[in-house]
Write a protein that holds these residues in place. Structure first.
Motif, PDB file in Angstrom:
ATOM      1  N   GLY A 106       0.819  -1.205   0.000  1.00 20.69           N
ATOM      2  CA  GLY A 106       0.000   0.000   0.000  1.00 20.69           C
ATOM      3  C   GLY A 106       0.853   1.256   0.000  1.00 20.69           C
ATOM      4  O   GLY A 106       0.581   2.219  -0.724  1.00 20.69           O
ATOM      5  N   ALA A 107       1.921   1.248   0.807  1.00 19.54           N
ATOM      6  CA  ALA A 107       2.818   2.407   0.882  1.00 19.54           C
ATOM      7  C   ALA A 107       3.574   2.594  -0.431  1.00 19.54           C
ATOM      8  O   ALA A 107       3.800   3.727  -0.869  1.00 19.54           O
ATOM      9  N   LEU A 108       3.965   1.489  -1.064  1.00 15.20           N
ATOM     10  CA  LEU A 108       4.671   1.571  -2.340  1.00 15.20           C
ATOM     11  C   LEU A 108       3.765   2.177  -3.409  1.00 15.20           C
ATOM     12  O   LEU A 108       4.194   3.038  -4.199  1.00 15.20           O
ATOM     13  N   ILE A 109       2.514   1.758  -3.421  1.00 11.17           N
ATOM     14  CA  ILE A 109       1.544   2.322  -4.364  1.00 11.17           C
ATOM     15  C   ILE A 109       1.343   3.806  -4.084  1.00 11.17           C
ATOM     16  O   ILE A 109       1.303   4.631  -5.006  1.00 11.17           O
ATOM     17  N   GLY A 110       1.237   4.155  -2.793  1.00 14.45           N
ATOM     18  CA  GLY A 110       1.062   5.550  -2.428  1.00 14.45           C
ATOM     19  C   GLY A 110       2.222   6.415  -2.888  1.00 14.45           C
ATOM     20  O   GLY A 110       2.024   7.506  -3.436  1.00 14.45           O
ATOM     21  N   GLY A 111       3.446   5.928  -2.673  1.00 14.35           N
ATOM     22  CA  GLY A 111       4.613   6.680  -3.117  1.00 14.35           C
ATOM     23  C   GLY A 111       4.648   6.834  -4.630  1.00 14.35           C
ATOM     24  O   GLY A 111       4.987   7.905  -5.148  1.00 14.35           O
ATOM     25  N   GLY A 112       4.289   5.758  -5.335  1.00 10.53           N
ATOM     26  CA  GLY A 112       4.257   5.822  -6.792  1.00 10.53           C
ATOM     27  C   GLY A 112       3.198   6.773  -7.316  1.00 10.53           C
ATOM     28  O   GLY A 112       3.391   7.457  -8.325  1.00 10.53           O
ATOM     29  N   LEU A 113       2.059   6.826  -6.615  1.00 13.36           N
ATOM     30  CA  LEU A 113       0.970   7.715  -7.031  1.00 13.36           C
ATOM     31  C   LEU A 113       1.339   9.184  -6.899  1.00 13.36           C
ATOM     32  O   LEU A 113       0.700  10.048  -7.502  1.00 13.36           O
ATOM     33  N   ALA A 114       2.369   9.471  -6.090  1.00 17.69           N
ATOM     34  CA  ALA A 114       2.777  10.862  -5.867  1.00 17.69           C
ATOM     35  C   ALA A 114       3.116  11.566  -7.170  1.00 17.69           C
ATOM     36  O   ALA A 114       3.004  12.791  -7.269  1.00 17.69           O
ATOM     37  N   LYS A 115       3.533  10.798  -8.184  1.00 20.67           N
ATOM     38  CA  LYS A 115       3.880  11.387  -9.474  1.00 20.67           C
ATOM     39  C   LYS A 115       2.650  11.953 -10.175  1.00 20.67           C
ATOM     40  O   LYS A 115       2.740  12.842 -11.010  1.00 20.67           O
ATOM     41  N   GLY A 207       7.549   4.156   0.674  1.00 23.34           N
ATOM     42  CA  GLY A 207       7.015   5.492   0.421  1.00 23.34           C
ATOM     43  C   GLY A 207       8.090   6.446  -0.050  1.00 23.34           C
ATOM     44  O   GLY A 207       7.905   7.207  -1.005  1.00 23.34           O
ATOM     45  N   VAL A 208       9.237   6.414   0.621  1.00 19.71           N
ATOM     46  CA  VAL A 208      10.367   7.261   0.227  1.00 19.71           C
ATOM     47  C   VAL A 208      10.826   6.913  -1.186  1.00 19.71           C
ATOM     48  O   VAL A 208      11.085   7.806  -2.008  1.00 19.71           O
ATOM     49  N   ALA A 209      10.931   5.625  -1.477  1.00 18.13           N
ATOM     50  CA  ALA A 209      11.355   5.196  -2.818  1.00 18.13           C
ATOM     51  C   ALA A 209      10.413   5.745  -3.888  1.00 18.13           C
ATOM     52  O   ALA A 209      10.850   6.231  -4.937  1.00 18.13           O
ATOM     53  N   GLY A 210       9.111   5.679  -3.612  1.00 18.66           N
ATOM     54  CA  GLY A 210       8.129   6.186  -4.568  1.00 18.66           C
ATOM     55  C   GLY A 210       8.242   7.685  -4.777  1.00 18.66           C
ATOM     56  O   GLY A 210       8.168   8.183  -5.909  1.00 18.66           O
ATOM     57  N   PHE A 211       8.449   8.436  -3.690  1.00 20.20           N
ATOM     58  CA  PHE A 211       8.547   9.894  -3.798  1.00 20.20           C
ATOM     59  C   PHE A 211       9.853  10.320  -4.458  1.00 20.20           C
ATOM     60  O   PHE A 211       9.897  11.357  -5.117  1.00 20.20           O
ATOM     61  N   ILE A 212      10.920   9.547  -4.267  1.00 21.59           N
ATOM     62  CA  ILE A 212      12.170   9.849  -4.973  1.00 21.59           C
ATOM     63  C   ILE A 212      11.949   9.689  -6.474  1.00 21.59           C
ATOM     64  O   ILE A 212      12.309  10.562  -7.279  1.00 21.59           O
ATOM     65  N   TYR A 213      11.322   8.583  -6.848  1.00 22.33           N
ATOM     66  CA  TYR A 213      11.023   8.334  -8.270  1.00 22.33           C
ATOM     67  C   TYR A 213      10.125   9.431  -8.835  1.00 22.33           C
ATOM     68  O   TYR A 213      10.364   9.955  -9.934  1.00 22.33           O
ATOM     69  N   ALA A 214       9.084   9.805  -8.066  1.00 24.52           N
ATOM     70  CA  ALA A 214       8.118  10.789  -8.547  1.00 24.52           C
ATOM     71  C   ALA A 214       8.751  12.160  -8.764  1.00 24.52           C
ATOM     72  O   ALA A 214       8.325  12.923  -9.638  1.00 24.52           O
ATOM     73  N   GLY A 215       9.799  12.473  -7.983  1.00 18.50           N
ATOM     74  CA  GLY A 215      10.394  13.802  -8.064  1.00 18.50           C
ATOM     75  C   GLY A 215      11.610  13.915  -8.955  1.00 18.50           C
ATOM     76  O   GLY A 215      12.170  15.016  -9.106  1.00 18.50           O
TER      77      GLY A 215
END
Length: 278
Positions: A106-115, A207-215
């Motif tokens: 769920g957290a991984l999806i959330g981080g990815g959705l940040a994009k 979550g951090v991994a997803g937000f790094i990717y998104a940014g």
């Protein structure tokens, strides 16, 4: 239309004031985390958002930076807290095996959705959920809907996945949502808090991994940002928060717990409304 932030405008004096703002953010987050037993993220996200806005960083970027940086500060805090609770035997390994993978996903999806999620949407999520948490804290008694967790494994995974998703998008650890959820199923409080410390790590890392990717590739971010995670802020906030958490814990023993919960509920309600206003 607001102009994009230009990192080259950061002179020595501006950087010094920003560092002070980050340190104060860590102090507030650490004290309240120790004082009230909530994750520092519920405080760090709005305070960091306002600090970033004060330095003319666009609200769209400020929202993502605040959430992502808060998640990064949760990683060392969660590891320390998890080890402490594990020594006391309050980390429920069975629950961790049941909820952990779903929380992580769920957290991984959330981080990815940040994009794809706008800054306004992130603030709306924080504001709405923050209001619900504030109301829950203000209630005189914990709401109990069942005397045990759902028997169905997939229902448990759905609950855990939603907690991971929302927590990641809010930039908070597992305790803010998982502890009241577990309490609603009459789960022992100490085991809920202890297990939440481990769930916080399972939220923060993906979550951090997803937000790094998104940014990645986003222009107008402050210096020392990797994606939406600002490393300078993490290096300041995380140790300061860690150092001030024991002070909050000592204050908690000296002050009335019920009154503290009500005061924090009011603070969180005002903060959530302010975030909804932008």
């Amino acid at each position: 239309m607001e102009q994009a932030f230009d990192p080259s405008t950061f002179d020595a004096a501006t950087i010094a004031v920003l560092v002070a703002g980050m340190a104060i953010t860590g102090m507030i987050g650490g004290v309240l985390a120790g004082l009230l037993g909530v994750g520092g993220g519920i405080v760090i996200v709005p305070v960091l958002f306002w600090v970033l806005r004060a330095f003319q960083i666009a609200p769209e970027h400020a929202s993502h930076l605040a959430v992502a940086t808060s998640l990064a500060t949760i990683i060392p805090t969660s590891i320390s807290s998890m080890r402490s609770h594990a020594r006391r035997g309050t980390v429920d390994r069975d629950l961790l095996r049941l909820w952990g993978p779903a929380v992580f996903c769920g957290a991984l999806i959330g981080g990815g959705l940040a994009k794809f999620v706008s800054g306004d949407s992130l603030r709306a999520i924080f504001g709405v959920v923050g209001l619900l948490v504030a109301v829950n804290m203000a209630l005189p008694k914990t709401l109990v809907i069942s005397q045990h967790l759902p028997a169905n494994t997939w229902v448990n995974r759905l609950i855990a996945g939603v907690i991971g998703l929302i927590s990641s998008l809010m930039g908070i650890g597992g305790g803010t949502l998982s502890v009241p959820t577990l309490s609603a199923f009459a789960f022992p409080t100490h085991r809920a808090v202890g297990t939440a410390s481990a769930l916080g790590l399972m939220i923060a890392v993906p979550g951090v991994a997803g937000f790094i990717y998104a940014g990645l590739g986003v222009e107008g971010l402050p210096p020392s940002s990797i994606g939406y995670v600002n490393l300078a802020a993490v290096l300041i906030i995380a140790p300061v928060s860690y150092l001030f958490a024991p002070l909050g814990a000592r204050l908690a023993h000296a002050l009335d717990a019920k009154s503290l919960k009500r005061v924090f509920a009011l603070f969180l309600m005002i903060t959530a409304i302010r975030m909804l206003m932008g």
